[in-house]
Write a protein that holds these residues in place. Structure first.
Motif, PDB file in Angstrom:
ATOM      1  N   PRO B 395      20.124  17.428   3.789  1.00  0.00           N
ATOM      2  CA  PRO B 395      21.517  16.990   3.870  1.00  0.00           C
ATOM      3  C   PRO B 395      21.798  16.292   5.204  1.00  0.00           C
ATOM      4  O   PRO B 395      21.351  16.753   6.262  1.00  0.00           O
ATOM      5  CB  PRO B 395      22.311  18.285   3.743  1.00  0.00           C
ATOM      6  N   HIS B 396      22.547  15.206   5.155  1.00  0.00           N
ATOM      7  CA  HIS B 396      22.966  14.420   6.326  1.00  0.00           C
ATOM      8  C   HIS B 396      21.762  13.872   7.093  1.00  0.00           C
ATOM      9  O   HIS B 396      21.829  13.637   8.293  1.00  0.00           O
ATOM     10  CB  HIS B 396      23.834  15.249   7.293  1.00  0.00           C
ATOM     11  N   GLY B 397      20.646  13.655   6.407  1.00  0.00           N
ATOM     12  CA  GLY B 397      19.477  13.144   7.122  1.00  0.00           C
ATOM     13  C   GLY B 397      19.004  11.827   6.503  1.00  0.00           C
ATOM     14  O   GLY B 397      19.176  11.587   5.314  1.00  0.00           O
ATOM     15  N   ASP B 398      18.408  10.980   7.348  1.00  0.00           N
ATOM     16  CA  ASP B 398      17.832   9.724   6.863  1.00  0.00           C
ATOM     17  C   ASP B 398      16.327   9.775   7.076  1.00  0.00           C
ATOM     18  O   ASP B 398      15.820  10.560   7.888  1.00  0.00           O
ATOM     19  CB  ASP B 398      18.412   8.540   7.651  1.00  0.00           C
ATOM     20  N   GLU B 399      15.633   8.948   6.335  1.00  0.00           N
ATOM     21  CA  GLU B 399      14.196   8.873   6.527  1.00  0.00           C
ATOM     22  C   GLU B 399      13.747   7.416   6.332  1.00  0.00           C
ATOM     23  O   GLU B 399      14.391   6.649   5.624  1.00  0.00           O
ATOM     24  CB  GLU B 399      13.455   9.792   5.546  1.00  0.00           C
ATOM     25  N   VAL B 400      12.620   7.112   6.980  1.00  0.00           N
ATOM     26  CA  VAL B 400      12.017   5.798   6.783  1.00  0.00           C
ATOM     27  C   VAL B 400      10.895   5.976   5.777  1.00  0.00           C
ATOM     28  O   VAL B 400      10.084   6.901   5.904  1.00  0.00           O
ATOM     29  CB  VAL B 400      11.471   5.248   8.120  1.00  0.00           C
ATOM     30  N   ARG B 401      10.893   5.098   4.756  1.00  0.00           N
ATOM     31  CA  ARG B 401       9.855   5.183   3.735  1.00  0.00           C
ATOM     32  C   ARG B 401       8.927   3.974   3.884  1.00  0.00           C
ATOM     33  O   ARG B 401       9.358   2.827   3.750  1.00  0.00           O
ATOM     34  CB  ARG B 401      10.459   5.205   2.340  1.00  0.00           C
ATOM     35  N   ILE B 402       7.661   4.309   4.171  1.00  0.00           N
ATOM     36  CA  ILE B 402       6.654   3.248   4.322  1.00  0.00           C
ATOM     37  C   ILE B 402       5.784   3.269   3.074  1.00  0.00           C
ATOM     38  O   ILE B 402       5.114   4.274   2.798  1.00  0.00           O
ATOM     39  CB  ILE B 402       5.802   3.472   5.588  1.00  0.00           C
ATOM     40  N   THR B 403       5.846   2.179   2.315  1.00  0.00           N
ATOM     41  CA  THR B 403       5.132   2.124   1.038  1.00  0.00           C
ATOM     42  C   THR B 403       3.975   1.131   1.128  1.00  0.00           C
ATOM     43  O   THR B 403       4.152   0.007   1.608  1.00  0.00           O
ATOM     44  CB  THR B 403       6.077   1.702  -0.094  1.00  0.00           C
ATOM     45  N   VAL B 404       2.801   1.588   0.666  1.00  0.00           N
ATOM     46  CA  VAL B 404       1.631   0.710   0.559  1.00  0.00           C
ATOM     47  C   VAL B 404       1.308   0.597  -0.924  1.00  0.00           C
ATOM     48  O   VAL B 404       0.990   1.601  -1.570  1.00  0.00           O
ATOM     49  CB  VAL B 404       0.430   1.287   1.347  1.00  0.00           C
ATOM     50  N   GLU B 405       1.429  -0.620  -1.443  1.00  0.00           N
ATOM     51  CA  GLU B 405       1.327  -0.801  -2.897  1.00  0.00           C
ATOM     52  C   GLU B 405       0.191  -1.763  -3.231  1.00  0.00           C
ATOM     53  O   GLU B 405       0.027  -2.797  -2.575  1.00  0.00           O
ATOM     54  CB  GLU B 405       2.653  -1.350  -3.418  1.00  0.00           C
ATOM     55  N   ASP B 406      -0.594  -1.375  -4.228  1.00  0.00           N
ATOM     56  CA  ASP B 406      -1.646  -2.289  -4.682  1.00  0.00           C
ATOM     57  C   ASP B 406      -1.475  -2.547  -6.171  1.00  0.00           C
ATOM     58  O   ASP B 406      -0.649  -1.904  -6.828  1.00  0.00           O
ATOM     59  CB  ASP B 406      -3.033  -1.686  -4.396  1.00  0.00           C
ATOM     60  N   HIS B 407      -2.248  -3.452  -6.704  1.00  0.00           N
ATOM     61  CA  HIS B 407      -2.173  -3.793  -8.129  1.00  0.00           C
ATOM     62  C   HIS B 407      -3.554  -3.601  -8.736  1.00  0.00           C
ATOM     63  O   HIS B 407      -4.070  -4.471  -9.443  1.00  0.00           O
ATOM     64  CB  HIS B 407      -1.690  -5.241  -8.300  1.00  0.00           C
ATOM     65  N   GLY B 408      -4.113  -2.450  -8.427  1.00  0.00           N
ATOM     66  CA  GLY B 408      -5.492  -2.206  -8.823  1.00  0.00           C
ATOM     67  C   GLY B 408      -5.639  -1.349 -10.059  1.00  0.00           C
ATOM     68  O   GLY B 408      -4.864  -1.450 -11.006  1.00  0.00           O
ATOM     69  N   ILE B 409      -6.601  -0.412  -9.967  1.00  0.00           N
ATOM     70  CA  ILE B 409      -6.993   0.346 -11.171  1.00  0.00           C
ATOM     71  C   ILE B 409      -6.032   1.483 -11.477  1.00  0.00           C
ATOM     72  O   ILE B 409      -6.029   2.024 -12.573  1.00  0.00           O
ATOM     73  CB  ILE B 409      -8.423   0.900 -11.014  1.00  0.00           C
ATOM     74  N   GLY B 410      -5.221   1.877 -10.518  1.00  0.00           N
ATOM     75  CA  GLY B 410      -4.309   3.007 -10.739  1.00  0.00           C
ATOM     76  C   GLY B 410      -5.050   4.331 -10.764  1.00  0.00           C
ATOM     77  O   GLY B 410      -6.272   4.379 -10.574  1.00  0.00           O
ATOM     78  N   ILE B 411      -4.301   5.415 -10.984  1.00  0.00           N
ATOM     79  CA  ILE B 411      -4.907   6.767 -10.964  1.00  0.00           C
ATOM     80  C   ILE B 411      -4.645   7.427 -12.309  1.00  0.00           C
ATOM     81  O   ILE B 411      -3.509   7.426 -12.809  1.00  0.00           O
ATOM     82  CB  ILE B 411      -4.301   7.627  -9.837  1.00  0.00           C
ATOM     83  N   ASP B 412      -5.688   7.986 -12.873  1.00  0.00           N
ATOM     84  CA  ASP B 412      -5.555   8.696 -14.145  1.00  0.00           C
ATOM     85  C   ASP B 412      -4.704   9.959 -13.944  1.00  0.00           C
ATOM     86  O   ASP B 412      -4.778  10.610 -12.895  1.00  0.00           O
ATOM     87  CB  ASP B 412      -6.954   9.079 -14.654  1.00  0.00           C
ATOM     88  N   SER B 413      -3.905  10.300 -14.976  1.00  0.00           N
ATOM     89  CA  SER B 413      -2.998  11.464 -14.818  1.00  0.00           C
ATOM     90  C   SER B 413      -3.777  12.762 -14.596  1.00  0.00           C
ATOM     91  O   SER B 413      -3.289  13.686 -13.954  1.00  0.00           O
ATOM     92  CB  SER B 413      -2.100  11.596 -16.048  1.00  0.00           C
ATOM     93  N   SER B 414      -5.016  12.840 -15.130  1.00  0.00           N
ATOM     94  CA  SER B 414      -5.804  14.065 -14.919  1.00  0.00           C
ATOM     95  C   SER B 414      -6.291  14.163 -13.472  1.00  0.00           C
ATOM     96  O   SER B 414      -6.574  15.264 -12.975  1.00  0.00           O
ATOM     97  CB  SER B 414      -6.998  14.091 -15.873  1.00  0.00           C
ATOM     98  N   ASP B 415      -6.395  13.029 -12.790  1.00  0.00           N
ATOM     99  CA  ASP B 415      -6.842  13.047 -11.390  1.00  0.00           C
ATOM    100  C   ASP B 415      -5.686  13.269 -10.417  1.00  0.00           C
ATOM    101  O   ASP B 415      -5.886  13.712  -9.290  1.00  0.00           O
ATOM    102  CB  ASP B 415      -7.520  11.714 -11.021  1.00  0.00           C
ATOM    103  N   LEU B 416      -4.493  12.940 -10.905  1.00  0.00           N
ATOM    104  CA  LEU B 416      -3.338  12.921 -10.002  1.00  0.00           C
ATOM    105  C   LEU B 416      -3.108  14.237  -9.254  1.00  0.00           C
ATOM    106  O   LEU B 416      -2.837  14.225  -8.042  1.00  0.00           O
ATOM    107  CB  LEU B 416      -2.092  12.522 -10.805  1.00  0.00           C
TER     108      LEU B 416
END
Lengths: 179, 492
Positions: B395-416
């Motif tokens: 509550p009443h707090g801010d955060e910086v979100r640093i996102t690194v995004e690729d367009h590769g193979i992705g992650i299987d849900s069983s590995d997640l």
């Protein structure tokens, strides 16, 4: 020396006179209390099951003299008296029997012997005993002071008068102008 | 699909009881405290059950006592008082004194009052039809006897002894016999009731004992199974760790051997005089330098991970801007990105507040994310690196979100669930010969948490992945530099 015995005798007489007057005062006050306590009606009582409500003095006398053996409902009459010396008994002897103790005893001895009397009175020591006796015996009749009456027994009027009435005849002390 | 990922263990086919083992894995994830809590709950339930059973038995015994023992005592009292009624009446026959006769009559009436009250109490307590019937019969017979008794008393008091005796013989004796029989009947019923209740209590006691034994057996069995489950959960956990360590050793050996072989071969060629021209020498020098850097990074990664696990890492925490952090990351990953043929699109929201952290550690964290994006980014060739200001969950707090995004193979849900587990490598990734130690993401996560933040991942198989580092913004008045251990920093 001769004067001293005379003085003593006079003093003793005075003391005795003074003591006698004090005793008389006490007795007088006791008599007043007795007269207050004894100016009380005597109730004629029977068992609650008895249907009799009123008796004439004549019938009452006849019953108490033992001249009747049964009530109109067929129950045997049982007469209850208190022990000799009791004020209630004296009043009953005076107002109903019109006898003294000796005449009372002679009447029942003679009557039972000759068969003229059918009932032998039962003698009880206290008003409580009288009440209990009458409560247990449906044909019983007796007497107690009006203040000793309780719901276990039934009061019978005499000549149409109940013990609370002023001209009720049966009282511990004889009424003035009566015998 | 947005998933907050926490460290998990990996289910695996480690025995014939795969379902049980999966359950035990689940337990081992939250330690055996959960199992002990279950044992405690079951034990509490068992204790409550036993106490209730004992109370029920106690209540049955009390009912029996009230219903039978007190009842029998009451009937004994009734019998005595009934006898007393008759006895006092007959005593009146023995005297001619009217005063004594009245006294006996009084005693007889007192006793008969007690009997009448006792009968009424009995009728008030009676519940069964037979008890009510015999109670009413007793009441009726007692009233009949009292009528005769009254006549007898009256005759005695009148002085008619013969009449009294006649009344008593003809009416009193038979009616009193009926009363006595009624009382005996009630007593017999109480005896039967007491016997029945005694049998019931005996049965109940036997039942309670059986239940108790059953419950104890169940408890023993449950405790044994619990102990077995705890032991097996620990064993499975240890087996999994051992397997991961073996995988790690194999992987690290491979990761070390490959650059070493390249370096060795290049050095051998130079030493043998195969390479003479300056251009060739330069190319060989670059190969040796790149593989040496790769080796250094690998060793550093392992050492860093080991030190974070042991809590020996000390971070120099100070305020920094996102631009500083991005600059460091881009500088350190420039070669890797370039060699892989990738480009990094950087987007930074204007006027972002500073953050508090160790720039070197955070740079390492984001570098690992960028390194993964390069490694698993496929052939798309573009990586996005964004920084945004958002409201935090606090509550009443801010955060910086640093996102690194690729367009590769992705992650299987069983590995997640396992990507942040140390030494974990997806079987599909291993099969695709993509090199790695399985330490990059665990290390990134460890650093993020040490800086009071976290890492989340959004991924879709075949589309790509976006890892986001959440970092709390700096509050006013905390602009100072200090050196802290990761534990202290995490607690902030």
């Amino acid at each position: 020396m001769l004067r001293r015995p005379r003085f003593l005798i006079i003093a003793l007489v005075l003391v005795l006179l003074a003591d006698g007057s004090a005793q008389k005062t006490v007795r007088a006050s006791a008599d007043v209390q007795t007269s207050v306590a004894t100016d009380e009606s005597i109730a004629i009582v029977v068992n609650q099951e008895n249907t009799i409500e009123n008796l004439s003095m004549k019938d009452l006398r006849s019953i108490f003299l033992g001249e009747r053996s049964h009530w109109p409902n067929g129950r045997r009459i049982t007469l209850v008296m208190m022990e000799p010396g009791q004020l209630e008994r004296k009043a009953i002897l005076r107002d109903i029997y019109r006898m003294n103790e000796t005449d009372f005893s002679r009447h029942f001895l003679q009557g039972l012997f000759t068969g003229e009397v059918f009932v032998s009175p039962k003698t009880l020591a206290s008003p409580v005993g009288v009440r209990k006796f009458i409560f247990n015996v449906p044909g019983a009749i007796g007497y107690v002071r009006a203040s000793d009456v309780d719901p276990t027994i039934k009061v019978v009027r005499i000549d149409g008068r109940s013990p609370e009435d002023k001209d009720y005849e049966l009282r511990l002390q004889p009424r003035l102008g009566t015998k | 699909m947005s998933t907050s990922v926490t460290r998990t263990t990996r289910p695996g086919p480690l025995g014939p009881h795969s379902l049980i083992d999966r359950f035990l894995y689940g337990i081992s994830r939250y330690s055996s405290t959960l199992l002990l809590l279950m044992v405690f709950t079951v034990e509490t339930g068992v204790v409550i059950f036993v106490i209730r059973d004992l109370r029920a038995a106690d209540s049955e015994v009390q009912t029996m006592y009230v219903g039978s023992v007190i009842g029998l005592r009451g009937i004994g009292g009734l019998q005595y008082d009934a006898q007393e009624t008759r006895r006092a009446t007959l005593y009146a026959l023995t005297t001619n004194d009217s005063n004594l006769q009245v006294e006996y009559a009084d005693q007889s009436r007192d006793a008969d009052r007690r009997v009448t009250n006792g009968i009424n109490e009995y009728l008030g307590r009676a519940h069964t039809a037979s008890a009510i019937e015999v109670g009413k019969r007793l009441q009726s017979d007692w009233v009949a006897y009292l009528k005769v008794r009254d006549e007898v008393l009256a005759s005695i008091l009148e002085g008619s002894i013969k009449e009294a005796v006649d009344y008593d013989l003809k009416g009193g004796v038979p009616s009193f016999d009926r009363v006595r029989q009624d009382l005996e009947e009630i007593k017999r019923q109480y005896d039967e009731q007491a016997s029945q209740q005694l049998a019931d209590v005996d049965e109940s006691s036997r039942r309670s004992a059986g239940r108790l034994v059953g419950v104890l057996c169940f408890t023993l069995l449950f405790a044994s199974v619990s102990i077995w489950a705890i032991q097996r959960a620990r064993m499975l956990s240890a087996l999994k760790l051992a397997k991961l360590q073996m995988d790690f050793v194999a992987s690290v050996s491979h990761e070390l051997r490959t650059p070493l072989a390249v370096i060795s071969a290049s050095a051998q060629n130079i030493a043998d005089g195969v390479v003479e021209e300056k251009d060739q020498l330069t190319r060989y020098g670059n190969v040796i330098r790149n593989h040496t850097r790769q080796l250094t990074e690998l060793v550093n990664q392992i050492l860093l991970f080991a030190s974070t696990r042991e809590g020996r890492t000390h971070y120099v925490v100070r305020p920094m801007s996102i631009e500083q952090l991005f600059e460091s990351v881009l500088h350190n990953t420039r070669e890797v990105v370039r060699e892989a043929g990738f480009t990094v699109d950087v987007q930074v929201e204007p006027d972002l507040p500073p953050i508090l952290g160790d720039i070197s550690a955070l740079s390492q964290c984001v570098q690992n994310l960028v390194g993964n994006a390069v490694k698993y980014g496929g052939t798309h060739g573009r990586i996005a690196m964004r920084a945004l200001l958002q409201k935090s969950e606090i509550p009443h707090g801010d955060e910086v979100r640093i996102t690194v995004e690729d367009h590769g193979i992705g992650i299987d849900s069983s590995d997640l669930p396992h990507i942040f587990d140390p030494f974990y490598r997806s079987p599909s990734v291993a099969a695709a010969q993509i090199h790695g130690t399985g330490l990059g993401l665990p290390l990134a996560k460890s650093i993020a948490e040490a800086m009071g933040g976290k890492i989340t991942v959004v991924t879709k198989l075949g589309v790509g992945s976006a890892f986001t580092l959440h970092l709390p913004t700096l509050k006013k008045g905390t602009l100072q530099t200090e050196t802290v251990s990761p534990d202290l920093l995490t607690r902030r």
